[in-house]
Design a protein around this motif. Structure first.
Motif, PDB file in Angstrom:
ATOM      1  N   LEU A  87       0.819  -1.205   0.000  1.00 55.47           N
ATOM      2  CA  LEU A  87       0.000   0.000   0.000  1.00 55.47           C
ATOM      3  C   LEU A  87       0.855   1.258   0.000  1.00 55.47           C
ATOM      4  N   LYS A  88       1.938   1.251   0.773  1.00 53.58           N
ATOM      5  CA  LYS A  88       2.808   2.426   0.815  1.00 53.58           C
ATOM      6  C   LYS A  88       3.496   2.642  -0.528  1.00 53.58           C
ATOM      7  N   GLN A  90       2.303   1.802  -3.343  1.00 60.20           N
ATOM      8  CA  GLN A  90       1.264   2.268  -4.255  1.00 60.20           C
ATOM      9  C   GLN A  90       0.986   3.745  -4.057  1.00 60.20           C
ATOM     10  N   LEU A  91       1.062   4.211  -2.816  1.00 58.37           N
ATOM     11  CA  LEU A  91       0.746   5.597  -2.508  1.00 58.37           C
ATOM     12  C   LEU A  91       1.791   6.555  -3.053  1.00 58.37           C
ATOM     13  N   HIS A  94       1.458   7.451  -6.712  1.00 51.04           N
ATOM     14  CA  HIS A  94       0.215   8.212  -6.865  1.00 51.04           C
ATOM     15  C   HIS A  94       0.429   9.673  -6.468  1.00 51.04           C
ATOM     16  N   ILE A 232      -7.729   5.769  -5.603  1.00 48.54           N
ATOM     17  CA  ILE A 232      -6.663   4.869  -5.140  1.00 48.54           C
ATOM     18  C   ILE A 232      -6.192   5.298  -3.760  1.00 48.54           C
ATOM     19  N   GLN A 235      -8.987   4.647  -0.907  1.00 53.20           N
ATOM     20  CA  GLN A 235      -9.117   3.232  -0.580  1.00 53.20           C
ATOM     21  C   GLN A 235      -7.860   2.721   0.102  1.00 53.20           C
ATOM     22  N   ASN A 236      -6.730   3.175  -0.372  1.00 48.06           N
ATOM     23  CA  ASN A 236      -5.444   2.820   0.231  1.00 48.06           C
ATOM     24  C   ASN A 236      -5.427   3.205   1.708  1.00 48.06           C
ATOM     25  N   THR A 237      -5.849   4.449   1.994  1.00 47.06           N
ATOM     26  CA  THR A 237      -5.800   4.942   3.365  1.00 47.06           C
ATOM     27  C   THR A 237      -6.792   4.219   4.263  1.00 47.06           C
ATOM     28  N   GLU A 239      -7.672   1.132   4.022  1.00 49.96           N
ATOM     29  CA  GLU A 239      -7.072  -0.174   4.327  1.00 49.96           C
ATOM     30  C   GLU A 239      -5.927  -0.031   5.317  1.00 49.96           C
ATOM     31  N   ARG A 240      -5.113   1.013   5.154  1.00 48.31           N
ATOM     32  CA  ARG A 240      -4.010   1.233   6.089  1.00 48.31           C
ATOM     33  C   ARG A 240      -4.514   1.521   7.491  1.00 48.31           C
TER      34      ARG A 240
END
Length: 269
Positions: A87-88, A90-91, A94, A232, A235-237, A239-240
């Motif tokens: 996830l990190k 991916q962030l 972005h 993105i 949703q990423n945040t 989940e984190r």
């Protein structure tokens, strides 16, 4: 196995004693003489063996169960760590993609603010490379990062009078997981401009010793979200937050009166 061996030796010693011979010792049992081996001598050690076997089996089952539980915890921890790493990673691309778009917009307009925007972006990238890779960062450093990001966005936006940031409360040595707030702010700037070019983004952060309250309000502009490419960061945040702050945060996201509102309540330490 050890309990079984000890129990067997105990049974042989107790139920079947070794014969002893001597002038003053009784003679071995012969036909007609009452046997010295009694039912009690057989029953008691048998019961003792059964108890030991039951205890040994229970202990073994408990140890196996405990090992399985620990193994499951280790697997879950490794899985969570792998997910957070993904996830990190991916962030970061972005964020970089959006920031480069902002600077491109300035250079395309031949703005004199473009050099300052590049310097601000370098500060943001330095934070991401050298600090955001840690498990925790100082809350003050995270908030400095947020302020630099808003500085970059203000340079890009012509009508930025409705872009505000308020930070209140004592900020000391509190720590926070890195890059939790910025996706909400990115999303606000991405969709917070109307068809006239007016941008409305209001950010409020209130801090006390063990708690952070974050509120971000943006205008729902004319840019339509692409379901294949947008969201993105949000949703990423989400989940984190679930992985990093289970039962330690509340997150509310709603659309009200043509405004997109995010409210996050987070425990910090």
């Amino acid at each position: 196995m050890a309990l079984l061996l000890i129990s067997t030796l105990f049974l042989l010693e107790y139920a079947f004693p070794r014969p002893e011979f001597g002038p003053n010792l009784p003679r071995p049992n012969r036909p007609g003489n009452p046997p010295e081996f009694t039912g009690f001598k057989l029953g008691f050690p048998s019961f003792f063996i059964i108890v030991l076997l039951v205890i040994g089996t229970a202990v073994k089952m408990y140890l196996e169960w405990d090992n399985n539980i620990q193994l499951q915890k280790d697997i879950e921890a490794q899985k969570s760590s792998a997910e957070l790493h993904f996830l990190k990673n991916q962030l970061s691309p972005h964020f970089l993609f959006n920031s480069l778009n902002s600077i491109y917009s300035l250079t395309n307009k031949k703005s004199n603010d473009a050099p300052e925007a590049v310097i601000t972006l370098s500060e943001l990238m330095r934070y991401m490379l050298y600090q955001a890779d840690n498990d925790f960062v100082l809350l003050q450093d995270e908030l400095d990062y947020v302020q630099n990001y808003l500085k970059l966005q203000r340079l890009r936006i012509a009508n930025n009078q409705d872009v505000t940031l308020q930070i209140r409360g004592p900020i000391g040595q509190q720590k926070i997981r890195p890059l939790l707030l910025i996706p909400f702010i990115e999303n606000a700037f991405k969709y917070g401009t109307d068809y006239k070019g007016n941008t409305l983004v209001h950010i409020q952060i209130v801090v006390n010793e063990f708690n952070l309250k974050f509120k971000c309000v943006n205008l729902i502009g004319n840019q339509k979200q692409d379901p294949n490419n947008s969201g993105i960061g949000l949703q990423n945040t989400k989940e984190r937050l679930q992985l990093l702050y289970p039962n330690q945060h509340t997150l509310e996201i709603e659309e009200l009166d043509n405004q997109f509102i995010v409210q996050l309540n987070l425990n910090v330490s």
